[in-house]
Design an enzyme around this catalytic site. Sequence first.
Site, PDB file in Angstrom:
ATOM      1  N   GLU B 171       0.820  -1.210   0.000  1.00  0.00           N
ATOM      2  CA  GLU B 171       0.000   0.000   0.000  1.00  0.00           C
ATOM      3  C   GLU B 171       0.856   1.263   0.000  1.00  0.00           C
ATOM      4  OE1 GLU B 171      -3.820  -1.970   2.322  1.00  0.00           O
ATOM      5  OE2 GLU B 171      -2.304  -0.893   3.453  1.00  0.00           O
ATOM      6  N   ASP B 300      -3.431  -9.042  17.825  1.00  0.00           N
ATOM      7  CA  ASP B 300      -2.072  -9.334  17.365  1.00  0.00           C
ATOM      8  C   ASP B 300      -1.179  -9.874  18.468  1.00  0.00           C
ATOM      9  OD1 ASP B 300      -2.951  -8.364  14.994  1.00  0.00           O
ATOM     10  OD2 ASP B 300      -1.633  -6.627  14.907  1.00  0.00           O
TER      11      ASP B 300
END
Lengths: 420, 420
Positions: B171, B300
Site C-alpha cells: 500500500e 495481534d
Amino acid sequence: MSDTRPHVVIVGGGFGGLYAARGLSKAPVRVTVVDRRNHHLFQPLLYQVATAGLNPADIAAPIRGILRGQENVSVILAAATAVDLAARCLVLADGSLDYDHLVLATGATHSYFGHDEWAPVAPGLKSIEDALEIRRRVFLAYEAAEREPDEAKRRAWLTFVIVGAGPTGAELAGALAEISRQSLASEFDHIDPKQARVVLVEGQDRVLPPFPPALSGKAQRQLEALGVEVKTGVRVTGIDAEGVTFGDERLPARTVLWAAGVAASPLARSLGVPLDRAGRVLVQPDLTIPGHPEVRVIGDLAALEQDGKLVPGVAPAAIQEGVYVARELTRVVTGRPARPFRYFDKGNFATLGRGAAVGELLGGRFSLSGFLAWLAWLAIHIVFLIGFRNRALVIFQWAYSYVTFRRGARLITGGPPPER
Amino acid sequence: MSDTRPHVVIVGGGFGGLYAARGLSKAPVRVTVVDRRNHHLFQPLLYQVATAGLNPADIAAPIRGILRGQENVSVILAAATAVDLAARCLVLADGSLDYDHLVLATGATHSYFGHDEWAPVAPGLKSIEDALEIRRRVFLAYEAAEREPDEAKRRAWLTFVIVGAGPTGAELAGALAEISRQSLASEFDHIDPKQARVVLVEGQDRVLPPFPPALSGKAQRQLEALGVEVKTGVRVTGIDAEGVTFGDERLPARTVLWAAGVAASPLARSLGVPLDRAGRVLVQPDLTIPGHPEVRVIGDLAALEQDGKLVPGVAPAAIQEGVYVARELTRVVTGRPARPFRYFDKGNFATLGRGAAVGELLGGRFSLSGFLAWLAWLAIHIVFLIGFRNRALVIFQWAYSYVTFRRGARLITGGPPPER
C-alpha cells in the site's frame, strides 16, 4: 537558457508573502518564494487546531500547491538567516540567493519579555507544532486529573491559565471553557470537567485591548458567560511547571498558555536598519527600508505608522501590503513612479465561543457583539479560506461541532509515548 | 458506594479491546479500558496518513468518546508495564489495577530482526507519530532534491525504498508511486518528480505473501503499472542514512521505510507463559492462557492455530476475538460453560493505488483484482469506519483526491524547524 527578467525574492509564505507572489503573476519578473516551512498557515484559525476543533491540514496548505500553475514562481524550502544588502544576496542556512528585489515577510514569533525560561512551561501559538503541543497538554491534563487522588493536585490539573487577553488569548480561553463545559462534560468518572477553571490574565485594564472599550466590556461578559474567569490589570511575575504568580497571588495550575507578547522574526536584525521595540522594521511609507528601495518589508515584520497609529499585525493588513508590494514592483520594473501604501481598516473581529464574538467595522464606526458578530466572523473566515481546498471540510466540521458540541480532533499525539 | 460487580480490565483500545468493551455493555461487570494513547486508531488506513491522503483525526478517535454513554466502562490513560498473575493485578507505570478478569489486547510493534540500529533510518508504520514522520521524510526528500545540484545525490533523494511487501508495504509503495507520478508531477522547477524511483523489496519470492500466489502475480503487475519497481527474493543486509544493501547490491536512497517485521507488545513477556518466535502468547482455544482462565489474550498479541494455520494478525480477527471474549465473559460470570473461539475468514483485501487492489473472499475460494477489488476494498473500509464521526469527511476527501489527484494533507510538520 538564461532568464533575464528581474529576480524578486520573497521570504515567507504567510499572507503577505503569498499575496505578493500571486500579485506578480503577470509581471515581467521571476519570483522565488523562500520559506522554512512547506505550508502556508491560516493563522486566524490556529486556535481551533489547538483546541481540537480542526485538523492541521484544514488550515494549512502546501505553498507549492497554492502557487502551482503560476509560471514565473519557484518555491524553495530553506531557512533564511541574513540579508547582505550590499551584495543584494539573501543568505540561507545552506546556500544563498541573489536578488534584484527583496520582499521580507517572515512575520513574528512569541516574546516572553525577557523571561525565556517561561517558554517550556507556557507554550505560545504560532505554528502547527505549537497548536498540537497545546492540544496535547490540555487533554493530558484532564487524563491526569482523572487519575489524581489528591484534591489539591487535581485542582491544579484542572486549572488552565491563559496569559494575555488579545484576540488569540480570548479565543483560546473561550474554546477551553467550552471543552470543559460541553465537549468533555460526561466522559469522566472521577472528575467533573465542568469544575475546571479557565483563567484569562491580562496586564492591561481590559480584555481585547485593540478594540474599543465598550466592546471589551461586552467581550468580557460573553467570556464570563462561557465560564472564563477574567483577571485584568494583573501582571504575571512568575510561571513554572506548578503554577503562575501574579503580584503576591499564587495560582496552582499545570497548564499555562502564552498569548501575551510577539517579537518580529530575527531576520530583521541582519538588515542593520532602525527597528522598533518589538524588533519590527521601521519602514518608509512605500514599505521600503531607508536607502534601499529594492528591499520591502511587509506584514508583522514591518512597523508603519499611519494617522498616528501603527498598522495592526493582522492578516488583512499583511494581505493589503502583499497586494500593494506586487503592484508597486510591477510599476517599478516597468518604469513608473512609486506610490505610498495606505492601509484600509475594513474591520476587526474576535470570536469567543459558540455564538459569541465581538467585531468593529470601518475603524470603529460600527460595532457588533454576540451571535450576529459571531455569524459575521464565520462568514468572513469562510470567504478568506478561499484557495484552501478544505473550505467545505471546515464548514462541515464546524457544523458538526456546532450541533453536537463534540470536538473531532481530540488526539493526544507527539512526544514519546510511555512504554507499554 | 462500593461496586461488587466483577472487574474486567481490558488493556489496549485497538479493535480487539474496543469490541470486547462494547460487547460487555449489558454484562453484569464493571469494565476498565487502559491504553497509553487516548485514541483508537483505524490502522488499516494509517498508510493514507503517511502519504498525506488523510488527516490523523480522520482515522483516530478518542477512546473516551467512543465508549461514552456505556455506563459500566471507565477509561484510563496509562502505560501497563506488567501483569502479576498471582495477585491478579495489572502493574502500571504509575500505579496498579486489581482485576477479576483480564483481557490483553496490546497488539504488536515493529521488529527489525535484531537490527535495532535500522530503526532511526527506516521508520515503520504503527502510530500517528510514525505516519507523520514518514510523511515528513517523503515530502522533505522532494524538497531536498529540488535544491541538490549534484546528480547522484539528487537521485538518492528521489529513491524511496520500502522493505517488506506485505499489505502495508504494498500500500505504501503504491501510494508513493502515485505521489511522484500524479500529486507532485508539475510542482517543481529543477526536478521531475516522475523520475522518482519507488523500490519495493521483499525477502520471500512474491509480493503479498499472505495471499494466494495468483493474486500476488496480479498485485505485482498492478504495482509495476503504477511505477513501482518490485524486487522479490531479496534479503536486506544493511540500511543506513545513505541507502540500502541487499546481498552485494548497494542502492543509494535517502528514504527507507520499514514494513517487514512485527513483534508482539513486550507486556506478553511479563506473563511467564510460552510465547511464539514473534513474542505472541500461545493461547488456549478459548483465548485464555494456560492455568489462568481469568486471563484472555486477543488480537495481534495472541498466537492461535486453527486448521493448521495461524489466525492472521488482521483487524477482522481482532474484532471477532473481542466480540467472542465479551460473550464468553458474560457466560462465565453468569455461570455458563466456556466455548472455544472459531475464526471465520470472510476475506482479505490489499489496496495498491487508485483503482488497483487485490482481494480474496471466504478463505481464498473467490478472488478479485483491479478496479472491482478496489471498489470492494473501499466499500468495506467505509462500512468499518462506522462509529467514526469522520466517515463522511473521509469519503469526501477520497472523492476529492480521486478527481483531482491532489493530496490535501501534504504538510511537513514535527521536528525542530530550521532557524529563520
